[in-house]
Design a protein around this motif. Structure first.
Motif, short mmCIF file in Angstrom:
data_model
loop_
_atom_site.label_atom_id
_atom_site.label_comp_id
_atom_site.label_asym_id
_atom_site.label_seq_id
_atom_site.Cartn_x
_atom_site.Cartn_y
_atom_site.Cartn_z
N GLY A 183 9.06 11.03 4.38
CA GLY A 183 8.30 11.11 4.28
C GLY A 183 7.07 9.69 3.73
O GLY A 183 7.60 9.22 3.14
N LEU A 184 6.38 9.62 3.43
CA LEU A 184 5.24 8.44 3.21
C LEU A 184 3.96 8.65 2.70
O LEU A 184 3.44 9.81 3.57
CB LEU A 184 4.97 7.59 4.19
CG LEU A 184 4.92 5.91 4.17
CD1 LEU A 184 6.37 5.13 3.09
CD2 LEU A 184 4.12 5.51 4.76
N VAL A 185 3.57 8.11 1.19
CA VAL A 185 2.88 8.01 1.05
C VAL A 185 1.84 6.36 1.41
O VAL A 185 2.57 6.51 0.01
CB VAL A 185 2.00 9.19 -0.39
CG1 VAL A 185 0.54 9.10 -0.59
CG2 VAL A 185 2.81 10.34 -0.55
N LEU A 186 0.61 6.25 1.73
CA LEU A 186 0.08 5.21 1.88
C LEU A 186 -1.14 5.29 1.47
O LEU A 186 -2.05 6.23 1.43
CB LEU A 186 0.29 4.88 3.47
CG LEU A 186 -0.52 4.36 4.00
CD1 LEU A 186 0.55 2.45 3.99
CD2 LEU A 186 -0.11 3.78 5.33
N LYS A 187 -1.36 4.45 0.79
CA LYS A 187 -3.05 4.24 0.42
C LYS A 187 -3.59 3.52 1.03
O LYS A 187 -3.23 2.06 1.46
CB LYS A 187 -2.97 2.88 -1.49
CG LYS A 187 -2.10 4.07 -2.73
CD LYS A 187 -1.99 3.28 -3.77
CE LYS A 187 -0.97 2.02 -3.67
NZ LYS A 187 -0.82 1.30 -4.82
N LEU A 188 -5.08 3.81 1.48
CA LEU A 188 -5.79 3.62 2.26
C LEU A 188 -7.10 1.92 1.23
O LEU A 188 -7.58 2.98 0.18
CB LEU A 188 -6.53 4.94 3.16
CG LEU A 188 -5.50 5.66 3.76
CD1 LEU A 188 -6.18 6.52 4.33
CD2 LEU A 188 -4.72 4.85 5.29
N LYS B 107 0.71 -0.86 -0.23
CA LYS B 107 0.31 0.07 -0.06
C LYS B 107 0.95 1.20 -0.18
O LYS B 107 0.49 2.33 -0.18
CB LYS B 107 -0.70 0.06 1.06
CG LYS B 107 -2.10 -0.98 0.81
CD LYS B 107 -2.79 -1.00 2.80
CE LYS B 107 -4.40 -1.74 2.50
NZ LYS B 107 -5.14 -1.97 1.13
N VAL B 108 2.64 1.21 0.08
CA VAL B 108 3.16 2.03 -0.28
C VAL B 108 3.32 2.98 -1.32
O VAL B 108 3.86 2.21 -1.57
CB VAL B 108 4.56 2.10 0.70
CG1 VAL B 108 5.72 3.21 0.44
CG2 VAL B 108 4.48 1.71 2.06
N HIS B 109 2.44 3.90 -1.05
CA HIS B 109 2.87 4.35 -2.85
C HIS B 109 4.40 4.78 -2.85
O HIS B 109 4.70 5.52 -4.41
CB HIS B 109 1.49 5.67 -2.66
CG HIS B 109 1.72 6.17 -4.69
ND1 HIS B 109 1.23 5.24 -5.72
CD2 HIS B 109 1.91 7.52 -4.85
CE1 HIS B 109 2.04 6.39 -6.61
NE2 HIS B 109 2.16 7.97 -6.12
N ASP B 110 4.68 6.02 -2.13
CA ASP B 110 5.42 6.70 -1.87
C ASP B 110 6.71 6.25 -0.62
O ASP B 110 5.80 6.65 0.05
CB ASP B 110 5.59 8.41 -2.92
CG ASP B 110 6.37 8.83 -2.63
OD1 ASP B 110 7.77 8.87 -2.86
OD2 ASP B 110 6.58 10.03 -3.11
N SER B 111 8.16 6.41 -0.92
CA SER B 111 8.57 6.73 0.34
C SER B 111 10.02 7.59 -0.22
O SER B 111 10.72 7.60 -0.66
CB SER B 111 9.46 5.38 0.81
OG SER B 111 9.68 5.41 1.78
N TYR B 112 9.91 8.94 0.67
CA TYR B 112 10.68 9.88 -0.16
C TYR B 112 11.03 10.54 0.75
O TYR B 112 10.95 10.47 1.72
CB TYR B 112 10.41 10.72 -0.74
CG TYR B 112 8.76 11.64 -0.60
CD1 TYR B 112 8.98 12.99 -0.14
CD2 TYR B 112 7.68 10.95 -0.14
CE1 TYR B 112 8.50 13.55 0.26
CE2 TYR B 112 6.54 11.56 0.40
CZ TYR B 112 6.69 13.07 1.14
OH TYR B 112 5.92 13.36 1.15
#
Length: 243
Positions: A238-243, A219-224
């Motif tokens: 940062g982390l962008v997580l799809k819910l 579910k991790v879209h981006d880790s930056y």
């Protein structure tokens, strides 16, 4: 008047020094991380997601009020050493942590790897019995040689000893916690911490992480990393997580 190549290069390093590959052990497949060009496209507006930022100056900020909040790991002796905040959400636990440093002269190395790390790992595994876990923050360890600018010279330095790196693998990654940035960027040389006056030459360490349970890592879209934010000797991650 046109600038020379060296002048143009110096200007680039001064304005975006993280694009300078200063690693002493440059392997052919390694390249400098650049968040301006190496992040995936934003998720579409109809995709539910959560953006999480971790910064060891201001801690964790989110836009969702959690179900519950817990401070520490439940062991008073350790709770005086590290800083751990656990937020419970519907689908996962989010742990924001500062892991104790091994200190000057490695005076606290034994405490770090033989006491704190084991108890912190046990704390995470207990939470995972009910739902996935994301661990964010300054974990005070550069995992691999790619994560520190001069590994050969730092093997006796706190944060890159063999003992600390082995403990990181044994108590975190080998127990199913995935280094999300390294999964997304296996060959990117990127740092989150620089010593005094070292940011300009990009001689740094990657000490800050988002680790995620294997059951949620898809579910991790981006880790930056945000190396252009320079209010501290660390940069935010940062982390962008799809819910």
């Amino acid at each position: 008047m046109s600038r020379t190549a060296s002048q143009r290069g110096y200007h680039g390093w001064s304005s975006e020094p993280w694009t300078r590959l200063s690693h002493r052990e440059r392997k052919p497949q390694w390249f400098a991380y650049n968040p301006r060009t190496m992040r995936p496209p934003p998720l579409s507006s109809d995709t539910n997601s959560m953006k999480i930022l971790s910064y060891n100056v201001n801690g964790l900020q989110t836009v969702v009020k959690p179900i519950s909040v817990q401070y520490g790991i439940g062991i008073p002796a350790h709770d005086q050493e590290g800083r751990v905040i656990t937020l419970e959400f519907d689908g996962f636990y989010l742990i924001n942590a500062y892991i104790p440093n091994s200190g000057r002269g490695l005076k606290r190395l034994n405490y770090r790897v033989n006491d704190w790390d084991l108890c912190f790992s046990d704390f995470i595994k207990k939470l995972e019995c009910s739902k996935p876990v994301i661990v964010a923050g300054d974990l005070n360890c550069a995992r691999q040689s790619i994560d520190i600018h001069n590994p050969q010279a730092k093997t006796e330095a706190a944060g890159f000893t063999i003992e600390e790196r082995e403990s990181f693998e044994e108590n975190l990654t080998s127990k199913g916690l995935v280094d999300t940035f390294r999964k997304q960027h296996p060959n990117a040389v990127a740092y989150t911490f620089w010593g005094e006056n070292q940011r300009i030459s990009n001689k740094g360490w990657r000490l800050d992480y988002f680790l995620a349970s294997e059951s949620i890592v898809d579910k991790v879209h981006d880790s930056y990393i945000l190396p252009d934010v320079s209010f501290s000797d660390h940069s935010p991650i940062g982390l962008v997580l799809k819910l």
